[in-house]
Design an enzyme around this catalytic site. Structure first.
Site, PDB file in Angstrom:
ATOM      1  N   HIS A 155       0.858  -1.191   0.040  1.00 52.94           N
ATOM      2  CA  HIS A 155       0.146   0.020   0.049  1.00 52.94           C
ATOM      3  C   HIS A 155       0.797   1.357   0.028  1.00 52.94           C
ATOM      4  O   HIS A 155       1.821   1.730   0.916  1.00 52.94           O
ATOM      5  CB  HIS A 155      -0.805  -0.139   1.126  1.00 52.94           C
ATOM      6  CG  HIS A 155      -1.871   1.040   1.364  1.00 52.94           C
ATOM      7  ND1 HIS A 155      -1.742   1.792   2.661  1.00 52.94           N
ATOM      8  CD2 HIS A 155      -2.857   1.575   0.695  1.00 52.94           C
ATOM      9  CE1 HIS A 155      -3.009   2.949   2.351  1.00 52.94           C
ATOM     10  NE2 HIS A 155      -3.470   2.520   1.036  1.00 52.94           N
TER      11      HIS A 155
ATOM     12  N   HIS B  46      -1.062  10.954  -1.851  1.00 53.91           N
ATOM     13  CA  HIS B  46      -2.248  10.612  -1.334  1.00 53.91           C
ATOM     14  C   HIS B  46      -3.339  11.671  -0.916  1.00 53.91           C
ATOM     15  O   HIS B  46      -4.609  11.821  -1.382  1.00 53.91           O
ATOM     16  CB  HIS B  46      -2.268   9.662   0.012  1.00 53.91           C
ATOM     17  CG  HIS B  46      -3.385   8.865   0.371  1.00 53.91           C
ATOM     18  ND1 HIS B  46      -4.004  10.026   1.471  1.00 53.91           N
ATOM     19  CD2 HIS B  46      -4.458   8.198   0.277  1.00 53.91           C
ATOM     20  CE1 HIS B  46      -5.308   9.386   1.820  1.00 53.91           C
ATOM     21  NE2 HIS B  46      -5.278   8.235   1.190  1.00 53.91           N
TER      22      HIS B  46
ATOM     23  N   GLU C 103       0.354  -0.274  -4.692  1.00 53.68           N
ATOM     24  CA  GLU C 103      -0.822   0.386  -5.010  1.00 53.68           C
ATOM     25  C   GLU C 103      -0.071   1.950  -4.798  1.00 53.68           C
ATOM     26  O   GLU C 103       0.804   2.223  -3.912  1.00 53.68           O
ATOM     27  CB  GLU C 103      -1.713   0.158  -3.818  1.00 53.68           C
ATOM     28  CG  GLU C 103      -2.877   0.811  -3.897  1.00 53.68           C
ATOM     29  CD  GLU C 103      -2.916   2.258  -3.252  1.00 53.68           C
ATOM     30  OE1 GLU C 103      -3.851   3.114  -3.068  1.00 53.68           O
ATOM     31  OE2 GLU C 103      -2.206   2.542  -2.491  1.00 53.68           O
TER      32      GLU C 103
ATOM     33  N   GLU D 149      -4.826   3.991  -8.004  1.00 55.60           N
ATOM     34  CA  GLU D 149      -5.971   4.664  -7.556  1.00 55.60           C
ATOM     35  C   GLU D 149      -6.221   5.932  -8.067  1.00 55.60           C
ATOM     36  O   GLU D 149      -5.105   6.875  -7.928  1.00 55.60           O
ATOM     37  CB  GLU D 149      -6.156   4.837  -5.962  1.00 55.60           C
ATOM     38  CG  GLU D 149      -7.594   5.560  -5.590  1.00 55.60           C
ATOM     39  CD  GLU D 149      -7.572   5.414  -4.200  1.00 55.60           C
ATOM     40  OE1 GLU D 149      -8.429   6.275  -3.671  1.00 55.60           O
ATOM     41  OE2 GLU D 149      -6.750   4.921  -3.166  1.00 55.60           O
TER      42      GLU D 149
ATOM     43  N   ASP E 103      -1.555   6.464  -5.539  1.00 54.35           N
ATOM     44  CA  ASP E 103      -2.719   7.230  -5.598  1.00 54.35           C
ATOM     45  C   ASP E 103      -2.233   8.456  -6.753  1.00 54.35           C
ATOM     46  O   ASP E 103      -1.225   9.111  -6.423  1.00 54.35           O
ATOM     47  CB  ASP E 103      -2.945   8.006  -4.192  1.00 54.35           C
ATOM     48  CG  ASP E 103      -3.317   7.154  -3.282  1.00 54.35           C
ATOM     49  OD1 ASP E 103      -4.288   6.472  -3.169  1.00 54.35           O
ATOM     50  OD2 ASP E 103      -2.380   6.716  -2.432  1.00 54.35           O
TER      51      ASP E 103
END
Length: 323
Positions: free
Chosen positions: A72, A114, A99, A182, A101
């Site tokens: 993450h 993020h 992962e 994301e 953002d």
């Protein structure tokens, strides 16, 4: 998991193991220069196939029965989140999937960060004292490139930068890693889906092998996911959150994955998701987030989730590896 074609899940590549790594000093990032940035080489000792550590290709639930572990924001328990150092730390630990953002700068450049504000993870408040509330979308890419995105985490990461998506993809390519991307707060950034897809395409991440085995695009915003699916129906997509069971068939028309918080999960919910097929003809799958301790990892693994998103991927791997 993450297969862009109905039959991709039967073509799971062989599993490779990664031996124990000693990382004496954390990796730091080069300034945001528009290139992948410099890095020190990290030796990786591979164990015998089947060791259940590093996956290659389509990371469907691993051959040892454990869910795939996804780092993450990179291995963000050990390096500043969403930096190249966190990507490299995940790589050093033996994890393929990370992962991140993505948001847009004022001049339309996708950057990897993020929060919608820069204050928590950079020194924006000191560098630009008159620019409160330091929203990502209020700064150009060149301005964000000046910020220190590592010192807040630890002195050894001083000078780490907020990477552009292009820089981030180049580092993943260098490491041979895969990406769960994301799209963050798309309501703030009209056109972010097209901007993100453009960079993915320019960097070779929309070719057959990447789309089939190495890329998933997700968002909390269902309309954003629909937009990505409409633009590129071949790309695997995910919706963050836990839609009501009665709504799942509608989601299955445009997304391949339902990715809830681990606190919202039950075995029955996972089974309800798995019972439906997504737009590529394969059963919908589930990634649980953000799981950072062994007990929670064992619980959601027992529910049959396909992936576990975690800040501490080594902790989850140790808890869920069956041998």
């Amino acid at each position: 998991m993450y297969a862009g074609t109905p039959n991709a899940s039967v073509a799971v590549a062989a599993l490779l193991g990664a031996g124990t790594l000693l990382l004496s000093a954390a990796l730091t990032d080069a300034p945001d220069t528009g290139t992948a940035g410099a890095r020190r080489p990290v030796p990786v000792a591979h164990a015998a196939p089947g060791a259940g550590v590093r996956t290659v290709g389509d990371p469907s639930r691993r051959l040892d029965g454990a869910p795939v572990v996804i780092a993450h924001r990179g291995a963000s328990a050990y390096a500043p989140e969403n930096t190249l150092a966190a990507v490299d730390r995940a790589d050093a630990l033996g994890f393929d999937w990370v992962e991140n953002d993505v948001q847009l700068t004022r001049d339309g450049v996708p950057v990897v960060v993020h929060d919608t504000g820069l204050k928590r993870t950079t020194d924006a408040e000191e560098v630009f004292p008159d620019r409160s509330p330091w929203a990502v979308g209020d700064f150009t890419a060149a301005e964000i490139a000046r910020l220190d995105a590592g010192s807040w985490f630890g002195a050894r990461f001083a000078g780490a930068r907020v990477p552009t998506l292009r820089q981030y993809l180049r580092r993943l390519t260098e490491n041979g890693q895969s990406l769960l991307l994301e799209i963050k707060s798309p309501e703030r950034y009209p056109g972010i889906e097209d901007a993100t897809l453009a960079v993915l395409g320019q960097e070779g991440w929309l070719d057959g092998p990447h789309v089939r085995d190495r890329l998933v695009v997700q968002s909390f915003d269902a309309d954003s996911v629909r937009t990505v699916h409409a633009r590129r129906p071949d790309v695997v997509t995910g919706v963050l959150g836990a839609p009501a069971r009665g709504e799942l068939p509608a989601y299955a028309r445009f997304t391949d994955r339902i990715n809830p918080s681990h606190t919202a999960l039950t075995a029955d919910y996972v089974a309800a998701v798995h019972a439906l097929k997504g737009p590529h003809g394969a059963p919908l799958q589930v990634d649980a987030w953000t799981v950072n301790d062994a007990r929670a990892a064992l619980r959601v693994s027992g529910f049959g989730v396909d992936g576990i998103i975690t800040n501490a991927p080594d902790v989850v791997r140790e808890a869920t590896t069956t041998g």
